[in-house]
Every structure is written in structure tokens, then in C-alpha cells.
Write an enzyme that holds these catalytic residues in place. Structure first.
Site, PDB file in Angstrom:
ATOM      1  N   CYS A 244       0.818  -1.230   0.000  1.00 43.29           N
ATOM      2  CA  CYS A 244       0.000   0.000   0.000  1.00 43.29           C
ATOM      3  C   CYS A 244       0.844   1.269   0.000  1.00 43.29           C
ATOM      4  O   CYS A 244       0.337   2.351  -0.286  1.00 43.29           O
ATOM      5  CB  CYS A 244      -0.940   0.010   1.196  1.00 43.29           C
ATOM      6  SG  CYS A 244      -1.891  -1.485   1.354  1.00 43.29           S
TER       7      CYS A 244
ATOM      8  N   ASN B  48     -10.255  -0.450   0.565  1.00 40.28           N
ATOM      9  CA  ASN B  48      -8.798  -0.288   0.527  1.00 40.28           C
ATOM     10  C   ASN B  48      -8.289  -0.801  -0.821  1.00 40.28           C
ATOM     11  O   ASN B  48      -8.377  -1.990  -1.109  1.00 40.28           O
ATOM     12  CB  ASN B  48      -8.201  -1.095   1.691  1.00 40.28           C
ATOM     13  CG  ASN B  48      -6.685  -1.053   1.732  1.00 40.28           C
ATOM     14  OD1 ASN B  48      -6.035  -0.598   0.787  1.00 40.28           O
ATOM     15  ND2 ASN B  48      -6.118  -1.530   2.819  1.00 40.28           N
TER      16      ASN B  48
ATOM     17  N   HIS C 166      -3.577   7.058   3.081  1.00 33.27           N
ATOM     18  CA  HIS C 166      -3.950   5.735   2.584  1.00 33.27           C
ATOM     19  C   HIS C 166      -5.318   5.367   3.176  1.00 33.27           C
ATOM     20  O   HIS C 166      -5.585   5.625   4.348  1.00 33.27           O
ATOM     21  CB  HIS C 166      -2.899   4.707   3.000  1.00 33.27           C
ATOM     22  CG  HIS C 166      -3.273   3.305   2.644  1.00 33.27           C
ATOM     23  ND1 HIS C 166      -3.788   2.975   1.419  1.00 33.27           N
ATOM     24  CD2 HIS C 166      -3.247   2.151   3.369  1.00 33.27           C
ATOM     25  CE1 HIS C 166      -4.053   1.682   1.395  1.00 33.27           C
ATOM     26  NE2 HIS C 166      -3.735   1.160   2.562  1.00 33.27           N
TER      27      HIS C 166
HETATM   28  O1  UT7 Z   1      -3.494  -1.481   3.739  1.00 27.82           O
HETATM   29  C1  UT7 Z   1      -3.251  -2.203   4.912  1.00 27.82           C
HETATM   30  C2  UT7 Z   1      -4.279  -3.293   4.990  1.00 27.82           C
HETATM   31  N1  UT7 Z   1      -4.795  -3.683   6.231  1.00 27.82           N
HETATM   32  C3  UT7 Z   1      -5.248  -2.884   7.219  1.00 27.82           C
HETATM   33  O2  UT7 Z   1      -5.132  -1.702   7.228  1.00 27.82           O
HETATM   34  C4  UT7 Z   1      -5.934  -3.573   8.353  1.00 27.82           C
HETATM   35  C5  UT7 Z   1      -5.821  -2.849   9.670  1.00 27.82           C
HETATM   36  N2  UT7 Z   1      -6.708  -3.430  10.618  1.00 27.82           N
HETATM   37  C6  UT7 Z   1      -8.028  -3.145  10.669  1.00 27.82           C
HETATM   38  O3  UT7 Z   1      -8.496  -2.318   9.913  1.00 27.82           O
HETATM   39  C7  UT7 Z   1      -8.864  -3.804  11.713  1.00 27.82           C
HETATM   40  O4  UT7 Z   1      -8.039  -4.539  12.601  1.00 27.82           O
HETATM   41  C8  UT7 Z   1      -9.927  -4.766  11.118  1.00 27.82           C
HETATM   42  C9  UT7 Z   1     -11.010  -3.945  10.391  1.00 27.82           C
HETATM   43  C10 UT7 Z   1      -9.312  -5.732  10.132  1.00 27.82           C
HETATM   44  C11 UT7 Z   1     -10.597  -5.559  12.218  1.00 27.82           C
HETATM   45  O5  UT7 Z   1     -11.177  -4.663  13.155  1.00 27.82           O
HETATM   46  P1  UT7 Z   1     -10.951  -4.889  14.709  1.00 27.82           P
HETATM   47  O6  UT7 Z   1     -11.735  -3.878  15.412  1.00 27.82           O
HETATM   48  O7  UT7 Z   1      -9.471  -4.924  14.931  1.00 27.82           O
HETATM   49  O8  UT7 Z   1     -11.619  -6.304  14.910  1.00 27.82           O
HETATM   50  P2  UT7 Z   1     -10.948  -7.605  15.498  1.00 27.82           P
HETATM   51  O9  UT7 Z   1      -9.938  -8.140  14.546  1.00 27.82           O
HETATM   52  O10 UT7 Z   1     -10.572  -7.320  16.900  1.00 27.82           O
HETATM   53  O11 UT7 Z   1     -12.197  -8.557  15.506  1.00 27.82           O
HETATM   54  C12 UT7 Z   1     -13.240  -8.388  16.417  1.00 27.82           C
HETATM   55  C13 UT7 Z   1     -14.247  -9.478  16.144  1.00 27.82           C
HETATM   56  C14 UT7 Z   1     -13.631 -10.865  16.088  1.00 27.82           C
HETATM   57  O12 UT7 Z   1     -14.538 -11.759  16.701  1.00 27.82           O
HETATM   58  P3  UT7 Z   1     -14.263 -12.328  18.173  1.00 27.82           P
HETATM   59  O13 UT7 Z   1     -12.948 -13.038  18.055  1.00 27.82           O
HETATM   60  O14 UT7 Z   1     -14.215 -11.114  19.054  1.00 27.82           O
HETATM   61  O15 UT7 Z   1     -15.434 -13.210  18.390  1.00 27.82           O
HETATM   62  C15 UT7 Z   1     -13.581 -11.146  14.602  1.00 27.82           C
HETATM   63  O16 UT7 Z   1     -13.643 -12.527  14.309  1.00 27.82           O
HETATM   64  O17 UT7 Z   1     -14.870  -9.256  14.882  1.00 27.82           O
HETATM   65  C16 UT7 Z   1     -14.800 -10.440  14.105  1.00 27.82           C
HETATM   66  N3  UT7 Z   1     -14.748 -10.113  12.701  1.00 27.82           N
HETATM   67  C17 UT7 Z   1     -15.859  -9.870  11.992  1.00 27.82           C
HETATM   68  N4  UT7 Z   1     -17.163  -9.869  12.311  1.00 27.82           N
HETATM   69  C18 UT7 Z   1     -18.049  -9.572  11.342  1.00 27.82           C
HETATM   70  C19 UT7 Z   1     -13.673  -9.953  11.927  1.00 27.82           C
HETATM   71  N5  UT7 Z   1     -14.051  -9.642  10.668  1.00 27.82           N
HETATM   72  C20 UT7 Z   1     -15.406  -9.576  10.697  1.00 27.82           C
HETATM   73  C21 UT7 Z   1     -16.383  -9.278   9.721  1.00 27.82           C
HETATM   74  N6  UT7 Z   1     -17.675  -9.275  10.093  1.00 27.82           N
HETATM   75  N7  UT7 Z   1     -16.059  -8.977   8.448  1.00 27.82           N
END
Ligand code: UT7
Length: 335
Positions: A115, A285, A255
Site C-alpha cells: 500500500c 482499501n 492511505h
Molecule cells: O493497507 C493495509 C491493509 N490492512 C489494514 O489496514 C488492516 C488494519 N486493521 C483493521 O483495519 C482492523 O483490525 C480490522 C477492520 C481488520 C478488524 O477490526 P478490529 O476492530 O481490529 O476487529 P478484530 O480483529 O478485533 O475482531 C473483532 C471481532 C472478532 O470476533 P471475536 O474473536 O471477538 O469473536 C472477529 O472474528 O470481529 C470479528 N470479525 C468480523 N465480524 C463480522 C472480523 N471480521 C469480521 C467481519 N464481520 N467482516
């Protein structure tokens, strides 16, 4: 010999027509529109058609950037395509663009910095104009991420989209154009965001396909923490290098990965929301394409005028990061 000032002469972007909404994803994985919007800010994204590849998007964006810069493809000395989704391993996507544009005098290569790739490309291209190697360069960020996303993985499939943005670089009035740059990398965080298959470590085999080795893998939480830290640090660092203060910033072009990451950087720079370009709600993204598409939309939306200071800042897999400050030179048209 005086070193010339180098800046952006024209911008262009291209987004595939097909939209995928959050409710469409609800039918594929266990997710909700509410979760995606509240955790990321993304509402929809564009998806290439089966017969479209990254060079097709890059080509369309390039035509617009060249037209707005008022130069022909034959005047280009250099073409850089920042991408992690090239049409094929080689020839480079930049070579394909060079041929298609008829940029007969241009050297061309792809650049892989995920990215941050567009910012890496801007830095390299601008230095080669400053030193007199080339007069004009085309820098493109283009991705077809939908082709490397595991559509059964809700952790990644909801985040990404396809698109391309391009800029033409050349000499600008003294004191305008790029005022500072910063690039960085931390290979130690490489396994936070990567695609294991298809290279020499894990070539394509039946087993690699079965084991989903050709899809993006991500540790979202780690990338999030890293992103918030570097977005703030790099924004402040490029401003300092340019001899500017936070209040001098007219527009932040970050970004587009997550609205919460963008907001953290915005608050650190003490900027109001209207001084930050946000389009991830529409496109998700798009990796290396995110910043040039956001910049092009800001320029065409008359959000940028001559003398404005713009901060471009991004982060990505690698891990990599980059930023720059531009004193805008062009009087923009909304063509
Ligand atoms: O260009 C660089 C590319 N990548 C990034 O920039 C990613 C940076 N990270 C993020 O943007 C965030 O970490 C995410 C959007 C990917 C995730 O958000 P978060 O607030 O960090 O969520 P999390 O990973 O802590 O997940 C919380 C919960 C989990 O469930 P449990 O374990 O608490 O039961 C996940 O399994 O949300 C769940 N989860 C979802 N639920 C519904 C993860 N993805 C999804 C989804 N829909 N799509």
C-alpha cells in the site's frame, strides 16, 4: 547547477464499474453491513470483471493523467507501476502500459511496496527528474485485489477493492512541488500482511491452491496498531522536514484502509474533517491505488489550489510506510 523543483502536472483515476455493497458480502460470509461500517468505514467497493486485469485499470487512469498534464506518452522518460497484483510476474505491468500508451522512450518497471508503493514510486520518480535523468515520469498505483482475496475469509474480503490512480511528474515553479519525503520499512513485520504463494518459496501447485496459499493473509490487529503509529509519525516528520507546521496543512491525503486509522492521524495533526480526503466508503482499501485515486478526486473536486500544502501519507505490507509534502503548483480544472 540549480536543482529543479518537481511536482505533479496531472492526475487521473479509473474505477471498475461493478459495485459490491456490504449487503452483497453478507450473502457470502458471516458479516453485517453494521460491522463493516462501524469497524472500517467501508460501504462499498469496486470489483474488476473477469476479463479485466490491473494494466487495463492503469491504462485508463494514465490516459487521463497525461491529458491533464498536457503531454504525450512519447514525452515520458519513466513509467513506474506500484502494484501487488500485476497482470503476470513478468513482463512488468509497467512494460505492458508502456507498449499500450506508445511511450517509446520510457524506461518502465513495477514496484512492490504494497500500500506504500505509490509513495515509493513518487519518491523515486521525482528524484530522477530532479537529477536530470528524465523530464517527465508517469507514476501509477493500480490493483485488482479482488483477484487475490479469499472470498470465504471475512477478516480480509470485506476490506479491499479494485482501482487505479496515476500522476504525471515534471518540473514546476521554483519552491513548489515536492518539499519533503520519507520512506521506511520493517521487514520484521512481514508476516502481518502477506501473500505466500506464487513466488519461488511456494510456487503454484495443486497443494498450494488447495491450501489457499495464493490469497492475502493478514493479522488485522497488528497492522492496525502499526498503522496508527506510523501515520502519525510520518505525517509529523515530513512536515518538519518541509519546515512547516500543522496549521500549514491544507489537505491530508491518507492511505484509505480504515476510517479509524485515518481519524487517528487527522486528530494528531489537529485537522478538521473537511481537510482530510476520505473515499474508502466508496472504494474500500485499494492498496497502492488508494492515495492516487483520493488525490485525483480531490483535485477534480476543486479541493486543491495553487500554493496549498498537501500531506500524502500511507503504510502497508512489508511492512512499509511513506509520506511526502507537496506545495501544489497547478491551477486545477475540474475537467
Ligand atoms: O493497507 C493495509 C491493509 N490492512 C489494514 O489496514 C488492516 C488494519 N486493521 C483493521 O483495519 C482492523 O483490525 C480490522 C477492520 C481488520 C478488524 O477490526 P478490529 O476492530 O481490529 O476487529 P478484530 O480483529 O478485533 O475482531 C473483532 C471481532 C472478532 O470476533 P471475536 O474473536 O471477538 O469473536 C472477529 O472474528 O470481529 C470479528 N470479525 C468480523 N465480524 C463480522 C472480523 N471480521 C469480521 C467481519 N464481520 N467482516
Amino acid at each position: 547547477m540549480t536543482i529543479p523543483s518537481v511536482g505533479i502536472l496531472g492526475t487521473g483515476s479509473y474505477l471498475p464499474e461493478k459495485k459490491m455493497m456490504n449487503i452483497d458480502l453478507e450473502k457470502i460470509v458471516d458479516t453485517t453491513d453494521e460491522w463493516i461500517v462501524s469497524r472500517t468505514g467501508i460501504k462499498e467497493r469496486r470489483i474488476v470483471s473477469d476479463d479485466q486485469a490491473t494494466s487495463d485499470l492503469a491504462y485508463e487512469a494514465s490516459l487521463k493523467a497525461l491529458q491533464r498534464a498536457g503531454i504525450t506518452a512519447e514525452q515520458l522518460g519513466l513509467i513506474i507501476v506500484a502494484t501487488v497484483t500485476p497482470d503476470m510476474t513478468f513482463p512488468s505491468t509497467a512494460n505492458l502500459i508502456q507498449e499500450r500508451l506508445g511511450a517509446k522512450k520510457a524506461a518502465s518497471f513495477d514496484l512492490a511496496a504494497a500500500c506504500s508503493g505509490f509513495l515509493y514510486g513518487l519518491t523515486m520518480a521525482s528524484q530522477s527528474i530532479r537529477t536530470g535523468l528524465y523530464q517527465y515520469a508517469l507514476v501509477i498505483g493500480a490493483e485488482s485485489l479482488s483477484k487475490i482475496v479469499d472470498w470465504e475469509d471475512r477478516n480480509t474480503s470485506v476490506l479491499f477493492g479494485d482501482g487505479a490512480g496515476a500522476v504525471v511528474l515534471g518540473k514546476v515553479d521554483e519552491g513548489y512541488g515536492f518539499l519533503s519525503f520519507e520512506l521506511g520499512a520493517d521487514g520484521g513485520g512481514g508476516d502481518f500482511l502477506y501473500l505466500p504463494g506464487g513466488g519461488s518459496r511456494c510456487p503454484a501447485t495443486e497443494k498450494s491452491v488447495k491450501n489457499k496459499q495464493h490469497y492475502v493473509k493478514m493479522n488485522g490487529k497488528e497492522v492496525f496498531k502499526f498503522a496508527v503509529r506510523v501515520m502519525e509519525q510520518v505525517s509529523e516528520s515530513v512536515l518538519e522536514k518541509a519546515g512547516l507546521l500543522k496549521e500549514d496543512v491544507a489537505l491530508l491525503v491518507p492511505h484509505q484502509a480504515n476510517l479509524r486509522i485515518i481519524d487517528a492521524a487527522r486528530k494528531r495533526l489537529e485537522l478538521p474533517e473537511d481537510k482530510v480526503v476520505v473515499n474508502l466508503d466508496k472504494y474500500g482499501n485499494m492498496s497502492s491505488a488508494s492515495i492516487p485515486v483520493a488525490l485525483d478526486e480531490a483535485v477534480r473536486g476543486n479541493q486543491v489550489k495553487r500554493g496549498d500544502h498537501l500531506v500524502l501519507v500511507g503504510f502497508g505490507g512489508g511492512l512499509t510506510w511513506g509520506g511526502c509534502v507537496i506545495r501544489w503548483d497547478q491551477e486545477m480544472t475540474s475537467a
